[in-house]
Design an enzyme around this catalytic site. Structure first.
Site, PDB file in Angstrom:
ATOM      1  N   LYS A  49       0.827  -1.197   0.000  1.00  0.00           N
ATOM      2  CA  LYS A  49       0.000   0.000   0.000  1.00  0.00           C
ATOM      3  C   LYS A  49       0.874   1.265   0.000  1.00  0.00           C
ATOM      4  O   LYS A  49       2.092   1.176   0.186  1.00  0.00           O
ATOM      5  CB  LYS A  49      -0.931  -0.058   1.211  1.00  0.00           C
ATOM      6  CG  LYS A  49      -1.932  -1.234   1.151  1.00  0.00           C
ATOM      7  CD  LYS A  49      -2.801  -1.246   2.403  1.00  0.00           C
ATOM      8  CE  LYS A  49      -3.889  -2.306   2.333  1.00  0.00           C
ATOM      9  NZ  LYS A  49      -4.760  -2.266   3.544  1.00  0.00           N
ATOM     10  N   TYR A 105     -12.349  -2.425  -3.279  1.00  0.00           N
ATOM     11  CA  TYR A 105     -12.911  -2.468  -1.925  1.00  0.00           C
ATOM     12  C   TYR A 105     -14.440  -2.445  -1.962  1.00  0.00           C
ATOM     13  O   TYR A 105     -15.063  -1.820  -1.117  1.00  0.00           O
ATOM     14  CB  TYR A 105     -12.356  -1.315  -1.085  1.00  0.00           C
ATOM     15  CG  TYR A 105     -10.930  -1.532  -0.603  1.00  0.00           C
ATOM     16  CD1 TYR A 105     -10.577  -2.660   0.136  1.00  0.00           C
ATOM     17  CD2 TYR A 105      -9.933  -0.585  -0.857  1.00  0.00           C
ATOM     18  CE1 TYR A 105      -9.273  -2.856   0.591  1.00  0.00           C
ATOM     19  CE2 TYR A 105      -8.630  -0.771  -0.400  1.00  0.00           C
ATOM     20  CZ  TYR A 105      -8.314  -1.904   0.331  1.00  0.00           C
ATOM     21  OH  TYR A 105      -7.027  -2.095   0.790  1.00  0.00           O
ATOM     22  N   ASN A 161      -1.825  -0.060   7.176  1.00  0.00           N
ATOM     23  CA  ASN A 161      -1.264  -1.341   7.599  1.00  0.00           C
ATOM     24  C   ASN A 161      -0.397  -1.984   6.515  1.00  0.00           C
ATOM     25  O   ASN A 161      -0.221  -3.183   6.466  1.00  0.00           O
ATOM     26  CB  ASN A 161      -2.382  -2.273   8.080  1.00  0.00           C
ATOM     27  CG  ASN A 161      -3.454  -2.471   7.026  1.00  0.00           C
ATOM     28  OD1 ASN A 161      -3.283  -2.089   5.878  1.00  0.00           O
ATOM     29  ND2 ASN A 161      -4.549  -3.102   7.406  1.00  0.00           N
ATOM     30  N   HIS A 181      -1.760  -5.493   1.487  1.00  0.00           N
ATOM     31  CA  HIS A 181      -3.040  -6.173   1.248  1.00  0.00           C
ATOM     32  C   HIS A 181      -2.754  -7.567   0.713  1.00  0.00           C
ATOM     33  O   HIS A 181      -1.826  -7.758  -0.071  1.00  0.00           O
ATOM     34  CB  HIS A 181      -3.857  -5.404   0.199  1.00  0.00           C
ATOM     35  CG  HIS A 181      -5.013  -6.194  -0.335  1.00  0.00           C
ATOM     36  ND1 HIS A 181      -6.238  -6.226   0.269  1.00  0.00           N
ATOM     37  CD2 HIS A 181      -5.111  -7.027  -1.421  1.00  0.00           C
ATOM     38  CE1 HIS A 181      -7.057  -7.020  -0.413  1.00  0.00           C
ATOM     39  NE2 HIS A 181      -6.393  -7.522  -1.441  1.00  0.00           N
ATOM     40  N   GLU A 193      -9.447  -9.955  -7.809  1.00  0.00           N
ATOM     41  CA  GLU A 193      -8.486  -8.861  -7.662  1.00  0.00           C
ATOM     42  C   GLU A 193      -7.370  -8.955  -8.698  1.00  0.00           C
ATOM     43  O   GLU A 193      -6.917  -7.928  -9.215  1.00  0.00           O
ATOM     44  CB  GLU A 193      -7.942  -8.857  -6.222  1.00  0.00           C
ATOM     45  CG  GLU A 193      -9.042  -8.488  -5.221  1.00  0.00           C
ATOM     46  CD  GLU A 193      -8.695  -8.756  -3.760  1.00  0.00           C
ATOM     47  OE1 GLU A 193      -7.567  -9.219  -3.470  1.00  0.00           O
ATOM     48  OE2 GLU A 193      -9.566  -8.500  -2.890  1.00  0.00           O
TER      49      GLU A 193
END
Ligand code: ADP
Ligand code: MG
Length: 134
Positions: A9, A49, A112, A115, A126
């Site tokens: 990310k 998402y 975080n 992913h 995805e």
């Protein structure tokens, strides 16, 4: 053998830990199939998402995930979907087990670092979203 979608990310890319994170997967014996730097558009964020669009944290999540380039990857290996979830750790870095990527590098529940797809079905979805030629 399965494929999964793993993405570093914007916080991970900005902190220049792409190489270190790739090494963690290579050390486990997984094989890197495809990789590219992408800046996620609002439309791609909504698609990726889709299950989170009505959540109270979604505006912040969308702003974060579109804030700079991500490093999108496809990895292959035995049980890789389940195993990579263990490697990355819990969503909240404060709850993530010692030695997991999120425990070592995550900042908070949103930022975080990484992913990884949560099911075979989402992995397929995805991968198609980010790597339409695969
Ligand atoms: P995971 O990435 O572990 O599969 P989720 O699918 O629940 O976690 O959420 C997707 C992403 O949305 C998380 O990785 C995180 O960046 C963000 N997120 C999830 N829950 C929260 C929250 N309560 N507050 C802020 N951001 C969140
Ligand atoms: Mg998830």
């Amino acid at each position: 053998m399965a494929n999964t979608f793993i993405m570093i990310k914007p916080d991970g890319v900005k902190r220049a830990i792409i190489g270190e994170l790739i090494s963690r997967f290579e050390e486990k014996g997984y094989r890197l199939i495809a990789a590219k730097m992408v800046t996620i558009t609002n439309e791609l964020a909504d698609q990726h998402y889709q299950e989170h669009r009505n959540k109270e944290y979604y505006p912040g999540l969308k702003e974060y995930i579109t804030s700079g380039p991500v490093f999108a990857m496809v990895w292959a290996g035995e049980d890789i979907v389940e195993q990579s979830r263990i490697l990355i750790g819990a969503t909240d870095p404060a709850q993530a087990k010692v030695g997991t990527i999120r425990a070592d590098f995550g900042t908070d529940k949103r930022r975080n670092v990484i992913h990884s797809s949560d099911s075979l079905e989402n992995a397929r979805r995805e991968i198609n979203l980010f790597f339409s030629a695969l």
